[in-house]
Write a protein that holds these residues in place. Sequence first.
Motif, short mmCIF file in Angstrom:
data_model
loop_
_atom_site.label_atom_id
_atom_site.label_comp_id
_atom_site.label_asym_id
_atom_site.label_seq_id
_atom_site.Cartn_x
_atom_site.Cartn_y
_atom_site.Cartn_z
N PRO A 37 0.81 -1.23 0.00
CA PRO A 37 0.00 0.00 0.00
C PRO A 37 0.84 1.28 0.00
N PHE A 38 2.13 1.15 0.35
CA PHE A 38 3.01 2.32 0.48
C PHE A 38 2.40 3.41 1.34
N LYS A 39 1.57 3.04 2.28
CA LYS A 39 1.08 3.99 3.29
C LYS A 39 0.65 3.15 4.49
N GLY A 58 10.94 -4.68 -3.13
CA GLY A 58 10.04 -3.57 -2.80
C GLY A 58 8.59 -3.99 -2.68
N THR A 79 9.70 -8.06 3.45
CA THR A 79 10.30 -7.94 4.79
C THR A 79 9.30 -7.37 5.79
N SER A 99 16.38 -5.26 1.66
CA SER A 99 17.25 -6.30 2.26
C SER A 99 18.11 -6.85 1.14
N1 LIG Z 1 2.24 -3.63 4.85
C1 LIG Z 1 2.77 -2.45 4.54
N2 LIG Z 1 2.19 -1.31 4.94
C2 LIG Z 1 2.73 -0.11 4.62
N3 LIG Z 1 3.85 0.04 3.89
C3 LIG Z 1 4.49 -1.06 3.47
C4 LIG Z 1 3.99 -2.38 3.78
N4 LIG Z 1 4.82 -3.26 3.22
C5 LIG Z 1 5.80 -2.56 2.63
N5 LIG Z 1 5.60 -1.24 2.77
C6 LIG Z 1 6.46 -0.14 2.25
O1 LIG Z 1 7.25 -0.64 1.20
C7 LIG Z 1 8.64 -0.56 1.51
C8 LIG Z 1 9.35 -1.81 0.99
O2 LIG Z 1 8.92 -2.93 1.70
P1 LIG Z 1 9.89 -4.15 2.02
O3 LIG Z 1 9.14 -5.08 2.91
O4 LIG Z 1 11.20 -3.64 2.51
O5 LIG Z 1 10.06 -4.76 0.56
P2 LIG Z 1 10.84 -6.09 0.11
O6 LIG Z 1 11.36 -6.76 1.35
O7 LIG Z 1 9.85 -6.92 -0.62
O8 LIG Z 1 11.92 -5.59 -0.79
C9 LIG Z 1 8.68 -0.41 3.03
O9 LIG Z 1 9.83 0.27 3.46
C10 LIG Z 1 7.42 0.37 3.31
O10 LIG Z 1 7.62 1.74 3.05
#
Ligand SMILES: Nc1ncnc2c1ncn2[C@@H]1O[C@H](COP(=O)(O)OP(=O)(O)O)[C@@H](O)[C@H]1O
Length: 638
Positions: free
Chosen positions: A110-112, A167, A171, A229
């Motif tokens: 959701p990026f929020k 992204g 994680t 990561s």
């Molecule tokens: N469930 C969530 N709610 C809000 N923002 C999220 C969520 N999952 C990811 N994000 C956003 O997306 C970014 C990347 O997520 P991340 O888990 O680090 O990606 P990945 O591990 O798949 O590369 C996070 O830093 C955060 O800003």
Amino acid sequence: MAAERFAVGELVFVPDPDDAFVLRKVHSCGKGSGTDARLEVTRVDGKGGVEAVRDALAVVEADPLSVDGAEDMVKFTNLTAAALLHNLRVRYARDQMYSCAGSILISVNPFKQLNIYTEKEMQRCKDADVKELQELPPHVYVIAEGAFRGMLVEQKMQAILISGESGAGKTEAAKACVKYIVARSHAASISDGSASQGNAKFIEKCIISANPLLEAFGNAKTVRNSNSSRFGKWVEIQFDASGFISSSKATSYLLEKSRVVEHAQGERTYHVLYQLCKGCSAEELRELHISDASAFKYLERSAKMQVIGIDDVKQWKETVEAMGDFKLQDQEQLFVRRLLSGLLHLGNLRFDAVQLSSQDDGSCVSPSCATTLKSVAAMLGVGEPGLEQALTIKSVGKFPVVQVPQPPEKAAAARDALAKALYGHLFEWLIARINEEMRSNAAAAAAADSKRKIGLLDIFGFEAFAKNSLEQLLINYANERLQQFFNVYIFRLEEQECRSEGVECPKLEFADNSAVMSLLESKPTGVLSLVNEEVLVPNASDTNLLSKMQQSHRAHSAFKTMPRSQGDGFTILHFAGDVSYEIEGFVDKSRDALPSELTVLVAGSSMPQLPAMFKPSEGEGGTAARGGGARARSGGGG
Ligand SMILES: Nc1ncnc2c1ncn2[C@@H]1O[C@H](COP(=O)(O)OP(=O)(O)O)[C@@H](O)[C@H]1O
Ligand SMILES: [Mg+2]
């Protein structure tokens, strides 16, 4: 005579260049199913008039459940790619980031911050009975609760596999799972009130503290994710019979070590290197000979970059606190700081050519880098002459050993190899320390049942860049394995279950990847075997490796030689798409060996942790004999 494919007024998904598929209503449909079958559609809201569809054959019926967005896509009668995408899109627009397909949770980032990771949500999952749990809206907590019950009630080992591209939110999902599992175990320990409580609390704290530590050392800003990561992770949490956490263990895969010495424009190297330069006290910085992050070659590209959500000074405090939580003594923390500073100074070493009468050019550390050489030697606890010699002279042969002076570019390569090795070993050392702490305390805990485990996998998703190398091959191989796992467990077992119950199972269509798997892993001529073999032969070279691959697999349906115009390499037709791999660097990366001079150098360090870190662990021989990077153990990153 053939009937119309679609009835007037029926909802269909029509291919769209921007949105993959769009929902439309059939206005008119010609008879037959050939390409010439005429199809006209309108938008569902009736606006915009009638559109003639160009590729009518690619149009699919819209599953009624998908039109308004449904939670579980297994319930669709027509589960097409179009229905799946539309369903996710409709739900996403309503801030419903989770959907599911049976036991698979699908998450769209959701990026929020959505207000969905609440105590109330946790309580709802915890209190639900078996049937209610199945009917709760899809959520990562539902998955975690299911795993917790499977572990505790059915006493079966559980695994939560998280996959997706960089992204995507893997994680964050893993962290939410761990948060839930820790809270769930905590609730069990409170209601029990037994002696194991203290230990459970300690391990819970460790599991939570491991995150900032692993993220500082293992995460970096990339163009796709500012906290990406750069390693894969398998975390295993063990419970006792009451559901208390008794221990936890993390295993890392494929740390991207190449990021220590270079990173692309707009990206950063590992967070901890900036944290160190910005967060240490003035006195510590003096001790580390650090003045400014941008004075370091390995950081200069990004030292001044401001990244939203990253506060290096604050995060250094958290890193230090987490090191304290894992009982890293002052001496050990000093060692970590010195090693990081040592590798940063190392990156600033430059080499000048030295002309030799009887041989090719050698090199020496450039006189302008004399102070830097001093700093590196001081930080790593080694002598300056020994350091310079190890970087600029290579010992060749055994009887007799011949000292071969190295030209500047080779000395620079040795410098970078040392920096990568130092960082890679430090990362593994930290993980070992984290695991040790969680194990030693667990030993005192009530007997842990080996079946009461929940594992969490958070690894890189499938990768296909403009340039791909051994790192991408290994990552994509891991994803092929996961895909094969899904195929076997989801589809084949489903078929078997139907058969065993005497129910007629419709033929399940799925992209079977066994041909690619055998291309990659068969012995002795599979692609990975050939890579492993090549590092062992005396005249190993990328060119020889490529020609062996071509000889063995020219006729294979999933293998193609890369067109010469694109360079030397090969293409593999993976389940997720074709990826072309450039062969250059395969042998060196797979060997992943530190020149022996440098191994000897660090073995003589006055800091006791450094030689210990480089000692091969039990059962490990030389890197080449182990099969090097192709074993997906500690590759060089991409
Ligand atoms: N469930 C969530 N709610 C809000 N923002 C999220 C969520 N999952 C990811 N994000 C956003 O997306 C970014 C990347 O997520 P991340 O888990 O680090 O990606 P990945 O591990 O798949 O590369 C996070 O830093 C955060 O800003
Ligand atoms: Mg990640």
